[in-house]
Structure formats: C-alpha cells, structure tokens
Scaffold this motif. Structure first.
Motif, PDB file in Angstrom:
ATOM      1  N   ILE A   1       1.451   2.414  -3.463  1.00 42.14           N
ATOM      2  CA  ILE A   1       0.301   3.143  -4.023  1.00 42.14           C
ATOM      3  C   ILE A   1       0.339   4.595  -3.566  1.00 42.14           C
TER       4      ILE A   1
ATOM      5  N   LEU B   1      -9.649  -2.903  -6.740  1.00 46.72           N
ATOM      6  CA  LEU B   1      -8.443  -3.046  -5.926  1.00 46.72           C
ATOM      7  C   LEU B   1      -8.739  -2.705  -4.476  1.00 46.72           C
ATOM      8  N   MET B   2      -8.359  -3.598  -3.604  1.00 45.22           N
ATOM      9  CA  MET B   2      -8.652  -3.448  -2.196  1.00 45.22           C
ATOM     10  C   MET B   2      -7.347  -3.429  -1.410  1.00 45.22           C
ATOM     11  N   VAL B   3      -7.344  -2.660  -0.343  1.00 46.72           N
ATOM     12  CA  VAL B   3      -6.213  -2.686   0.568  1.00 46.72           C
ATOM     13  C   VAL B   3      -6.614  -3.521   1.777  1.00 46.72           C
TER      14      VAL B   3
ATOM     15  N   ALA C   1       0.835  -1.206   0.000  1.00 48.59           N
ATOM     16  CA  ALA C   1       0.000   0.000   0.000  1.00 48.59           C
ATOM     17  C   ALA C   1       0.866   1.250   0.000  1.00 48.59           C
TER      18      ALA C   1
ATOM     19  N   ILE D   1      -7.035   5.177  -0.536  1.00 40.92           N
ATOM     20  CA  ILE D   1      -5.633   5.370  -0.123  1.00 40.92           C
ATOM     21  C   ILE D   1      -4.976   6.441  -0.988  1.00 40.92           C
TER      22      ILE D   1
ATOM     23  N   ALA E   1      -8.563   0.910  -2.736  1.00 43.57           N
ATOM     24  CA  ALA E   1      -7.247   1.479  -3.023  1.00 43.57           C
ATOM     25  C   ALA E   1      -7.371   2.932  -3.455  1.00 43.57           C
TER      26      ALA E   1
ATOM     27  N   LEU F   1       0.201  -3.707   5.033  1.00 48.01           N
ATOM     28  CA  LEU F   1      -0.973  -3.460   4.201  1.00 48.01           C
ATOM     29  C   LEU F   1      -0.648  -3.742   2.747  1.00 48.01           C
ATOM     30  N   MET F   2      -1.495  -4.546   2.146  1.00 43.87           N
ATOM     31  CA  MET F   2      -1.273  -4.967   0.780  1.00 43.87           C
ATOM     32  C   MET F   2      -2.449  -4.537  -0.073  1.00 43.87           C
ATOM     33  N   VAL F   3      -2.178  -4.214  -1.318  1.00 41.51           N
ATOM     34  CA  VAL F   3      -3.240  -3.944  -2.272  1.00 41.51           C
ATOM     35  C   VAL F   3      -3.401  -5.174  -3.145  1.00 41.51           C
ATOM     36  N   THR F   4      -4.614  -5.711  -3.172  1.00 41.47           N
ATOM     37  CA  THR F   4      -4.877  -6.881  -4.019  1.00 41.47           C
ATOM     38  C   THR F   4      -6.211  -6.685  -4.718  1.00 41.47           C
ATOM     39  N   PRO F   5      -6.395  -7.364  -5.845  1.00 39.47           N
ATOM     40  CA  PRO F   5      -7.723  -7.338  -6.453  1.00 39.47           C
ATOM     41  C   PRO F   5      -8.699  -8.082  -5.551  1.00 39.47           C
ATOM     42  N   LYS F   6      -9.950  -7.681  -5.614  1.00 39.49           N
ATOM     43  CA  LYS F   6     -10.993  -8.340  -4.823  1.00 39.49           C
ATOM     44  C   LYS F   6     -11.003  -9.847  -5.088  1.00 39.49           C
TER      45      LYS F   6
ATOM     46  N   VAL G   1      -1.067   7.725   6.706  1.00 34.58           N
ATOM     47  CA  VAL G   1      -2.195   7.132   5.984  1.00 34.58           C
ATOM     48  C   VAL G   1      -2.302   5.632   6.267  1.00 34.58           C
ATOM     49  N   LEU G   2      -1.180   4.984   6.423  1.00 34.51           N
ATOM     50  CA  LEU G   2      -1.200   3.517   6.527  1.00 34.51           C
ATOM     51  C   LEU G   2      -1.158   2.995   7.952  1.00 34.51           C
TER      52      LEU G   2
END
Lengths: 327, 327, 327, 327
Positions: B242, C287-289, B239, C242, C239, B287-292, B279-280
């Motif tokens: 991003i 995209l999800m965090v 994250a 963020i 995302a 914290l990771m950003v991944t597709p749903k 922010v994080l």
C-alpha cells in the motif's frame, strides 16, 4: 458394574483406576499382579496403579504398565490455587514416567475433534503449549540446557481427515524422529464425579478403541516405535453408564429382600440391556453426559495440562513463570 | 511497481497474473515463453497464464507451469448466484488440471494458521470438505464410480507445531500415498481489489516462501513426489505494498514535470524504502491490510472453494446437491 | 497530517493524544485550554491530556474532559510482567476518574462486533469480566464492602441487531440504573506503532462516529444520563492513513528542494486524496491495517483490560488474585 | 413418568406435547380443555396442542395458548431436502401464529449462553438472521411491501451479564416498541429421541424457569407488553430424566409380578430420588445428556430456524433465495 457391561455396550473403560476398582470389587480381594500406591496432597490424591503381571493386565483389560491418577475435585470449581498445585503435581508425575536428557526431542499429540466440544481437550492443549523445536537449533546453549525441543500436532479425527489418526502421527514421527511422544486425549469415565476432576497418566500410551472418539488404532510404543505417554481427562460419561448405574443402585436395595431374587431370576438376562437400548435410542453409543458448563471445563482443564506439560518438558520454566503461563 | 520491490521487502508475489503484469509492464512487450489466454463468464473472468520457457519462469520468479486466475468481484458482495457460478468454474478449471481415474486417491491440504483469521482459509476449507477415504472401501461399487477417495489435512504452521509444514505433509503422504495433492492457502495480493475476489489455481503447487505465513519449503511435485495443485485466494495485501503503490501513484504525476526528475534523482536510492520502513515500524512485514469484514470474507470464500473442490473430485455430486452444499 | 485529512476521509481520530499532537504540530505552540501531564513507569508512560476550554475542544475535535493514555509497547510482546504492571496502572487510572461508594452499581459495556476480529475487543473483555450484580444482594456484608455490583452487556453492532447500540444500552440503563458506565471499544489509531500498545481512558465516554464500527450515536453522560468512562485500545489503522502518511513522508524530503514547491503547487489540491482513493478502491474506508497476529493481540489485550477493570471496580481483589485472574 | 418427578428435580417440562402426553397417560383419558390436532408431511409431523381451559393449563403446568410441535427426525441426519421442508413448515406455522401488517416491526431474541454449546442455539440463530430495521426506513416502498422491519438481540444469560434477561429485553422493547417478539431458545426434552428433531412454537412466549439455563422470569405478553412467540428446539435431556426413565422401564416388567409390589411398597418413597441424586452427584441438575456431535447439531438446527423465521417475516424472500440462505 462389571467389565462385561462395557464390552457389551462397546464402551471403553478409559481409566485404569476404574478398571482396577471394578475387577477388585468382583474379585473381593486384591488383584494378583497389580500394585496400588496412594499419596495425598493438599488439593489432590495421587494413585499409582502398576500392572506388573500379564494376568492382571488380562483381567483389567489394560496393558502392563504404570497408570497414575490425579484426583482433584477442587480444580473443577475454578479454584486457581488448586489448579496451580495440580499442574505442579502433573509435571512431577509426568517427569517420573520418562528419563530423558535435556536435549531430547518431544512430540506432543493433541488427540480428538476440535469441532466437538467434549472431545476437543487434546487440540486445545496443543494450542496452548510452548513449542520450541523450530527455535531450538538457534537457541543459545544455556537456554538449550533448560528447554527441550518440543513439537506439537493435532491430527484431527477419522471423520474429518479420512485418515487413521495413528497413520498421520506415524508419518510425522518417521520424519522428525522424536525421543518421546506425549499424547493428550479426552476420556470417558465410569462416574460423573470424575468429569473434569481426574487426570490419568499412562506410560502405555493410548489403547485402541479408547477415548471419546473411539480411536481404532493404538498410539503407543508398539505402533509408533517411540515411548509414548498418554495424558487423559474424563470429560464425559456415556449415557449408557448412567442408565446402568441407576439400574444397579435400584436393584441393590431390592435384592436385600429374599423374595426379590426369585422375581429377578425370572427376567431375561438381556433385560437390563434392552432397557438401556430403548431409553437411549436412536443415539445409542453416541449419547454423552456432560456438565452444562463443558466449554468452561475444557478451557480450564486444558490450561492445567498445558502448564504441567510445559513445566515437565522445560525445566528452565520456573514456577513463577509457569503460574503466569498457566492461568 | 517492479519485482525488486517485493524481493527487497521479503514479500512474495503470490499471484502469477500479477507477476506477469509487472514484468509485462517493465518489458513493455509480451514476455517471451509465457502464453496468456482469457475467457469471460457472466460473473467472472478466467485468465490462464502458461509459463512454458525457463526464461519466462526466471523473469516472473515462478516455476514453469499453468496458472489459472478466476477474477470475480461479485463473490465479495455475498451474491449467491455469482458464488455458485464461480464454484462451478473452479470445479471445471480444477478438473482441467488433473487427469485421474475415478478411483484415484486425493489428499486435500489446508495450509495456514487457524488462529490468525486472514491466514485461516485453508483449514476452513478442510473443515467444510466431504472426506470419503475412510468410507471408500466399504462403499458400493456404483458410488465408487462417482466419488473419489478424498482425505484432508490441516497441518498448522511452524509457530504452532514446531515442525516444517512440508515435513508433516510429506510424512502423511508417504503413509497414504495419494495420487494427487490439492493444497489450499490464503495469499497476499499486490492490490486490494483482489482481496476476496480472485482465485488462483496452479499445477506447480506451493512455492517456497509464498502465502501469508511464509512457508519455507515448497509443497509440490519435487518435494512431495506427487502431483500437487495449489488453490489460493488473496485475503490480504502487505501494508508495505500500500505504501509503495501510494508513493508510485504520487510520483506518476509529478514525473510529468521535467524539473521533477532532477529533484528526484538527487534522492538516495533507498529513500522510498526508508519511508516505508519508518511508516510501518515496529511491525514491518507483519502488517497486513484487510477489509474490516475479513471474518465474513474467509467464511464465504471457504464455502466456494470447498464446493468447487467437492464437485471436481466427486463427479457424482450434481449441481443441485452441490448448491445445497455450497451455501 | 492534519485533522482535515481525517474529516475528508470520514475517519475519526479516536485517540485524544493524537488529536492533540496533530493540532499542536499545526499550531507550532501549546494549545490554549489544553493541559498535558506525563508520568513514566517501568514498562509504560502515562500521558494525561485535560481539555479544559471550549476553544481547545473545538480545535481538537474532542469534548472537554480528561483523556488518559497509557503507552506500553512491551505488552505487545507477550511480556507478562509488563502486562501485569499495565493492568495495575489501568486500575489506578480508572479509579482516578470516578469517585464512587463501594456499594455503587457499575455497568460494563463491551462495544463492537464479535464477528469481526479487530472490532471484537469490547465483547471479549465483557466475556472475561467478573460480574456480581446478580450475586450482590445475597453476598455477606463484608464482601459487599470490597466488591461493587457489576453488570455487563455486549450490545452488538447495528448491522447485526438492526438497533442503534446507544438505544440498546439506554434501554438497559433505564431498567438497572447504574451509577457509572464503563464502555470498552476497539479504536483506530493514526500510526501502526500504537496498535496493541496504547490504552486510552476518557471520562467523556464514547463520541459519535468513533471506533472501528463508526458508532453513530455517542455513549456518554448526555445520551445515557449516567457518568460514562470509555476505555479503548487501537487495534487497527485505517489503510487511508498509511497511504497518507507515506505520501507525507515522501514529500517531506522533496519539499526541502525549493524547485519542488513550484511543481507541487501545480498539482490539483485533490491530488493526494485521488491517489488514496484509487489505491484503496473498492474497499475505501473499510480497509484496515492490522498485524498478522491480530487474534492473539485481541486476546492478550482483552485480558489486561478485564484485569484492570476488575481491580478498579472490586477493591477486595488483591494483586495476587488479580494476577491469577489476569493471565 | 409424571409431572411430580420434574417438579421434585427442579426440571421444567419445556415441550407442551410431552406435558400433554404425561398427563394424558396419567388420566388414561383425553384432557378436558385441551385440543390436539395432527398433520403429516413428507419428512415431518405437526401436532397442534391448544390449551383452551384453565383446568387443562393447570394440569399440564402450561399457560393457555397454542403449542405447535414439528417432529422431523430426518433433519438430524443432515438430510438437506428434509431440512428445507422443515424450514418451510416452520415458516408457515409461525405465520399462522401472528397476524401482522407487512410494515410491522419484529424483534428476534436469541436466548441462551453462547459460551455453552448446548445452550447457544438462540444466539446462533440471531447471528444468522437477516436484520432490516436499520435499513427499512431508507428502503424503496415496493421492497418494504415484502420485507418486515426486523431487529435482533442476544441478551446473554444472568451469569454473564449480572442482569435478568427479561430486564434487558424489556429495556430494549420500551425503546424500539416492536409489534411482535419472537424468542428462540434451546430446550430440554423428556426423551433423547427429541434432541435435534423437534421444534416447538408457542404463542405463550417463554415460561419462567424453562429452557436449559433456567430463565427466572418469563418472556411473554404479560412481562413484555407485546405479543411474544417462542421457538424452541430440545438440545439436551437432563441426566436425571435418563436415570428416572431407566428406573421406570426397569420396574415396568418387574411389576407384572404380583409379589413384586409387596417388595416395592416396602421401599421408602424417596428411594428412587435418592438413587438419582447419588448417581448424578456432584453435578446434580447441571448434568446434561447430549449427542457427541452437539456442535454440528446446533449449527444445522440454527440454520433451519433462521431460514424459517426469515421466510415467515419477509414474504418477499422466495423459496429459491431462501434455499440459498438456509444451507
């Protein structure tokens, strides 16, 4: 039932208490060189079978050592009070089998196949156990006093890894040099009433060929170079055993009739085995009898084992915390 | 973005092609000692980055060696034709990195945590791979000609086992002495478009500190004593990346205005980092950003890797069989 | 941040407390027609936002009703004492939202996709809840006194079933005619610190378009014909949020400089959004965090919800039993 | 074995072909009002049993209708060529049971408990099926020509939901008004060789009391108001059947001896049943016999069913695509 039936069907008698009772039944007298002791608890009975003489070991097909069986049918009924009591008994009995300083280094090994529900008990326990080895050296001294250094491994099975399970464990043992191995495995029982209700502890480790997955090499002091305690819970009965027991019960009454023995003696000695083979083809030794709710049973049993093991290895975890942990 | 940002945030740049592009961008000229080659396929682009000089290695923060990147956005859309093509490209590229007799002994290692979906790629691949080592010695000679002896291990992560992953692998390697290790791992990328669309092969193995789970020790020729090829797929973007990229894009246009640089220069040098930290928090680096649809993505990607690896290691598996296997 | 950002990015503001704080921040005064009340507990803060006037509802983009937020960062740290306290607070707050006789008939609905970890909270809660409807009519009267008739449904999501979730629920509601629906759903938050630490209860049910999976139709008194309480826990932050928050923090300090506003005003009004779109392509809104440990977080949160719901619906389940059940 | 044994043990005979063979064996002549037809394929045999007269229905304990059995032991051995052929046969046979326009609306129902591996076949198939209902109205007309509108539901079991499965389905059916229901369920067989090797299709839907989970209410044209086709695969044999078959095989040879009948006639008529009860206590009807690899078997079987169903419902999916889909 006698031990020959198991040998002929290539089925291991995983529970020492069953091996004992079968041999005791055949002998019709106490087995020389085996000592049995029994204690009753609110929700459990603990039976300690000590095999002290080579002769008893040979008769029972089990190495010399101490085998502790906890029988607690109540844990199968989702009775949480009983589950808590049994985890405490397990912790106490497990502690009685080792004598280690508080800074000892223990390796838990979850045997079995996580892709086959009835054989997944060991890996499940490992997933639920508190490991501390990586934190241990940084932990404050007072914590170190009550927590042991615990690591955990789920080595998989030969069909998944292509490597003998014992080889994987031995490789890791040589690297991390634990003072004790505790190996958890799903077992096969000789009667369905033991499924999910019996826990066996053995200071002889895991014998070659035992367990659901028929481990080929033993995991014990001899093969690992480290004291090894095995914890097992029957999760299946081989279907061949069901067929055999049915036949035996059936014959029992028939044999009360004198005429019957005449008929029976005319049968080929392989007759009973032939029946079993034909009923169970084409799966033969791979057919297992399990309760429909095997997934639930594995889950709740793995929690009891993980709770008991954690209490035994980490004296600082008190009953309150453990109860939270267990459930 | 520059490599300092990653260092400051304790984030590894897992993809050599990204490290290359960042350094290339900073230098505004080709990196001395790094050779780049590119090939286009129907559904994929293959970029080979060879780091040949210590200077380039030092600048890019990657060891000397060959890094192959397969970019194939189409595999993310469940396009099975593209998935098949990419598996074939993977097989060919993987074969190009080793030179082994057909009777060689290969150990696959599935790195990562099977209890954390984005980090579970390695164990998933291992679960879907054909292992043969235990069958190999009994196999007919003609089969041995086309199948290599393959074993597989999912060693887990430090938090689950309490043991450094490299220690477990090293222990097993010493026992079974493979000729080659192929390690599969989920990676973190520097941009979201690489998630699930990029596969990296590296003949340098796995560097210390790389991967989602921040492996502490490297898994490579030096630590293992055996040639080690790493296969990785980005499944997340940190994250923090991003946040950083957003800030940079934002500033880009602002900086076109000469007045702005004056304002900007008055900011504390830690300002950008302070923003990201605030922010994080409270998760910071976790914290990771991944597709749903990360679960689906792991499943389909693991099939491609398992298919490609099987084809490369077992020349006797032809494309038809492999297609059945892959899907 | 303002509500327009969410609308423009097609992101729902799932937490009323966040909608409240955003609007309150923009207004720089209390929102007319919204009443806020706050209570502190050992490990949690409870904030009740009552939207009582249509004007407040319109400004906040939330229907008139009561929204209870339990904030408890401690539950994210596997603090079991805090988890127990929060489950008890949840039970008490949930009870405060309905007024039902003990023989009332309640339907739990676990919304979300069990194949997508961050969206699987609802189905997980349903899997862990004690259902009694099928036993209820056979139960002794004294038990009926303390247990309500509870049924449960995990209807899946549109992409799996091809059927609007609301249609499935409505069909079942017409058959079994519950007195109350309790719908559990994973939510998206506006800041990462709320992930796994906030529980929202709303007597307005689930709004159309809210939740991770963007449910199209609302599940509430209007659509179901039955009072509907929603329980939600944020498990992700989009995302885009963020990226937006980073930009805003970034600008905050810059804007303290008078020269800056001049520069900023020269930017296209779509500039910020363009940056976000380019950073998050090609996934955009998907995209999800999430924290790396999302699987663990879903598991522990679902236990707290299941425990709290069971205590609220079954007054006969006392704290001791519940504690066993919860953990 | 005769049908009384099943009734006495509260076990349903799920396969019509087994009911037929048992009755046929007892009658020692063809069953009046039942027509049997058989076709052989490379890797499968298809047997169609048509029950056309009420008398046959009554004797076999099955409603009037068409029952198609596909026997294909090869699919159990992970033979992918056979699996593909069987999916094609399934598609053709399924198509033969309905006569629907291409724009018809079909509801798939995955019966059974996803938390109990041997009973999880139905939900697994649903998870792997292409649903189109939500896309259908937006699809171009030429696509609509080759794809039907398909929706899918996994309603769970009574113990998980507290709601009769038939009630849930009926509620959804009333909302979406499908033209056809296809219900998939795990079955119990009368012999172990049918586990994972037999697929039954029945245009009579699901009978009350059948399946592993003993569904109480039928799911068929009468209860649903819509034509219902059931697809079932045996995944278990009740342990009581193993015990019974063993006893029968055992007696078979004994009874060749004239003296034996004398002895046997002296036994209580409940004797055989008493033996079974004592062997299987305390689990009784909940003990199932499954292969050790039941998890694998469910996975591969569910893919075959999902592939066959998709081909039958969507004529536009050609064999090539389907092969990719199936595997």
């Amino acid at each position: 039932m006698n031990l020959d039936f198991f040998k002929n069907n290539n089925i291991s008698v995983d529970l020492a208490i069953e091996a004992h009772d079968i041999v005791r039944g055949q002998l019709e007298t106490e087995i020389p060189g085996a000592v049995v002791d029994r204690h009753n608890y609110e929700n459990a009975t603990v039976t300690v079978v000590k095999i002290v003489e080579p002769q008893a070991a040979q008769m029972m097909g089990k190495p010399i050592g101490t085998y502790i069986t906890i029988d607690a049918p109540a844990i199968r009924d989702n009775n949480r009070v009983a589950q808590k009591e049994v985890a405490e008994i397990l912790a106490a009995q497990l502690s009685s089998l080792f004598n280690l300083p508080e800074n000892a280094n223990v390796l838990l090994v979850g045997l079995g196949n996580w892709q086959a529900t009835p054989d997944s008990l060991g890996p499940r326990v490992v997933d639920q156990t508190i490991v501390t080895r990586h934190l241990y050296k940084y932990a404050p001294e007072e914590l170190q006093g009550g927590m042991r250094s615990v690591s955990a491994l789920a080595p998989g099975v030969l069909g998944i890894t292509g490597i003998e399970t014992a080889e994987i464990i031995k490789g890791v043992v040589e690297k991390i040099q634990p003072d004790l191995i505790v190996a958890i495995d799903a077992l096969a029982a000789g009667s369905v009433e033991r499924i999910g209700s019996t826990i066996q502890l053995a200071d002889t480790g895991v014998s070659p060929g035992s367990g659901i997955g028929n481990k080929r090499t033993g995991i014990n002091k001899e093969t690992m170079g480290v004291k090894t305690i095995a914890i097992g819970v029957p999760t299946v009965v081989h279907a061949a055993v069901i067929a055999q027991v049915t036949s035996e019960h059936f014959l029992e009454k028939l044999q009360q009739n004198p005429m019957f023995s005449q008929i029976y003696n005319n049968l080929s000695p392989d007759y009973a085995q032939d029946v079993i083979n034909s009923v169970l083809a084409p799966f033969a030794g791979n057919l297992m009898v399990t309760p429909k709710e095997i997934d639930d049973l594995i889950l709740s049993t793995s929690k009891i084992i993980a709770g008991g093991v954690s209490m035994a290895l980490h004296p600082a975890i008190n009953a309150e915390q453990y109860s939270m942990y267990l459930n």
